[in-house]
Motif scaffolding. Structure first.
Motif, short mmCIF file in Angstrom:
data_model
loop_
_atom_site.label_atom_id
_atom_site.label_comp_id
_atom_site.label_asym_id
_atom_site.label_seq_id
_atom_site.Cartn_x
_atom_site.Cartn_y
_atom_site.Cartn_z
N GLY A 117 0.83 -1.20 0.00
CA GLY A 117 0.00 0.00 0.00
C GLY A 117 0.85 1.24 0.00
N SER A 118 1.91 1.23 0.79
CA SER A 118 2.77 2.40 0.80
C SER A 118 3.47 2.55 -0.53
CB SER A 118 3.79 2.29 1.93
OG SER A 118 4.68 1.20 1.68
N TYR A 119 3.70 1.46 -1.21
CA TYR A 119 4.31 1.49 -2.53
C TYR A 119 3.43 2.26 -3.49
CZ TYR A 119 6.81 -0.60 -6.48
OH TYR A 119 7.55 -0.80 -7.60
N ILE A 120 2.15 1.90 -3.55
CA ILE A 120 1.25 2.56 -4.48
C ILE A 120 1.02 4.00 -4.04
CG2 ILE A 120 -0.87 1.78 -3.33
CD1 ILE A 120 -2.21 1.64 -6.02
N THR A 131 3.17 5.90 -2.60
CA THR A 131 4.34 6.66 -3.00
C THR A 131 4.28 7.00 -4.47
OG1 THR A 131 5.59 5.46 -1.32
CG2 THR A 131 6.85 6.69 -2.97
N VAL A 132 3.80 6.08 -5.29
CA VAL A 132 3.62 6.35 -6.71
C VAL A 132 2.68 7.52 -6.88
CG1 VAL A 132 2.70 5.47 -8.87
CG2 VAL A 132 4.08 3.98 -7.42
N THR A 134 4.34 10.95 -5.17
CA THR A 134 5.52 11.55 -5.77
C THR A 134 5.32 11.89 -7.23
OG1 THR A 134 6.40 9.36 -6.28
CG2 THR A 134 7.03 10.33 -4.18
N LEU A 135 4.60 11.07 -7.95
CA LEU A 135 4.44 11.36 -9.37
C LEU A 135 3.66 12.63 -9.61
CD1 LEU A 135 3.84 7.84 -10.91
CD2 LEU A 135 5.85 9.28 -11.13
N SER A 195 8.44 15.26 -0.38
CA SER A 195 9.00 13.96 -0.06
C SER A 195 9.04 13.73 1.46
CB SER A 195 10.41 13.83 -0.63
OG SER A 195 11.25 14.84 -0.11
N ILE A 238 6.33 11.71 2.99
CA ILE A 238 6.26 10.28 2.78
C ILE A 238 6.92 9.55 3.93
CG2 ILE A 238 6.96 8.41 1.21
CD1 ILE A 238 6.90 10.46 -1.03
N ILE A 242 4.78 7.65 6.36
CA ILE A 242 4.24 6.42 5.80
C ILE A 242 5.29 5.32 5.89
CG2 ILE A 242 3.30 5.34 3.73
CD1 ILE A 242 2.28 8.09 2.89
N ARG A 243 6.53 5.67 5.54
CA ARG A 243 7.59 4.67 5.60
C ARG A 243 7.77 4.19 7.04
NH1 ARG A 243 12.70 6.95 2.16
NH2 ARG A 243 11.63 7.63 0.30
#
Lengths: 153, 172
Positions: free
Chosen positions: B138-141, B143-144, B147-148, B154, B157, B160-161
């Motif tokens: 979930g944190s991966y998506i 971040t997408v 950041t995008l 940043s 984020i 979340i990490r």
């Protein structure tokens, strides 16, 4: 440890993309790269859908196709594996997971009942959702639709 | 009968037939990859007509339906027909939709970082691994998304990490 290393390095890569002025182009490029972000996120959405099913098995059990008698087997065989096609119940689940509205136009070749050639459209997710997605269904396939601006205001 | 014994009319063993099938499947997969991007550029609705030859009776109502679509929709973006098309379409369209909506982006990010585990809490220890991976994915998506579209700096984020690291640590 391996997962964390992968996660950190990839996040750093994404943060670099954020500084570019071509944000939409960067997103498109990112999500069209083979064996990368799109696959990872697709799998995440599958796992999220499966978890949503498992959180309310009594609600979804009557709608399982394929002769499954328990939610866990169905999720393991039909939702979580990449490449498994999506059913209507999964469409509903994902819309509710993210609390977004998903409108789907059905281009399935059915005979129109009158001269008013309008496709059947079904909506999933909360009616009051702030975000609406528009998709096209053709037998066995989904694509993205972009409504004409004058019709969305 | 063993896997090494020819067991059908073409003289192939089961193992050879399996390899032949696998080779065909891989060839099909490569052809799909070569001809269909995961997600296309925006295309005119009329491009759908290429799939339905006008001289075939079965195409009639598809073509009428495409004309109806053309009145309501400006463009179509095609996804690859690999069994994941709904998820890819959902993902891409969601990213586009919430990019221009700060409150929606924040809602989705909050959901992914906190709501995912909370909503599906109450699972036993056997599901902990799944929940941890969901939180990580979930944190991966998220971040997408974040950041995008530069909707979050940043440094935002980092929480979340940190959450994901705490979750992973609690699951060990």
């Amino acid at each position: 440890m391996a997962i964390e290393i992968f996660y950190d390095s990839f996040v750093e890569f994404l943060e670099g993309l954020a500084e570019s002025d071509e944000k939409k182009h960067a997103m498109h490029k990112e999500l069209t790269e083979e064996n990368s972000t799109s696959d990872y996120c697709t799998w995440y959405l599958r796992v999220l859908s499966a978890t949503f099913f498992k959180a309310d098995p009594e609600r979804f059990l009557p709608y399982l196709e394929g002769g499954y008698v328990d939610i866990y087997s169905y999720c393991q065989q039909e939702i979580e594996p990449m490449g498994k096609e999506c059913t209507m119940v999964q469409v509903l689940a994902l819309a509710e997971v993210f609390q977004v509205r998903v409108d789907i136009e059905y281009l399935d070749g059915h005979e129109f009942p009158s001269d008013n050639f309008a496709l059947a459209k079904h909506s999933f997710g909360p009616e009051t959702a702030a975000t609406t997605l528009s998709l096209l269904y053709r037998p066995g396939h989904y694509d993205i639709l972009y409504p004409k601006k004058e019709l969305t205001h | 009968m063993t896997s090494e014994s020819p067991d059908n009319d073409d003289g192939l063993t089961n193992a050879e037939k399996y390899q032949q099938t696998q080779a065909q499947l891989e060839k099909i997969e490569q052809e799909v990859k070569a001809t269909q991007p995961l997600t296309s550029e925006q295309l005119d609705i009329a491009t759908l007509k290429e799939l339905y030859p006008a001289d075939e009776p079965a195409s009639k109502y598809f073509l009428l339906g495409i004309n109806a679509l053309d009145k309501r929709y400006e463009k179509i973006r095609k996804t690859r027909g690999d069994g994941n098309c709904y998820y890819r379409s959902f993902l891409y369209n969601l990213c586009e939709a919430i990019c221009g909506n700060q409150s929606e982006l924040e809602r989705v990010i909050k959901f992914g970082a906190y709501g995912t585990v909370r909503s599906f809490g109450g699972f036993g220890a056997q599901q902990c691994t799944t929940l941890i991976f969901i939180a990580w994915s979930g944190s991966y998506i998220l971040t997408v998304l974040a950041t995008l579209f530069s909707c979050y700096h940043s440094q935002r984020i980092q929480p979340i990490r940190h959450l994901c690291r705490r979750i992973r640590g609690n699951g060990n």
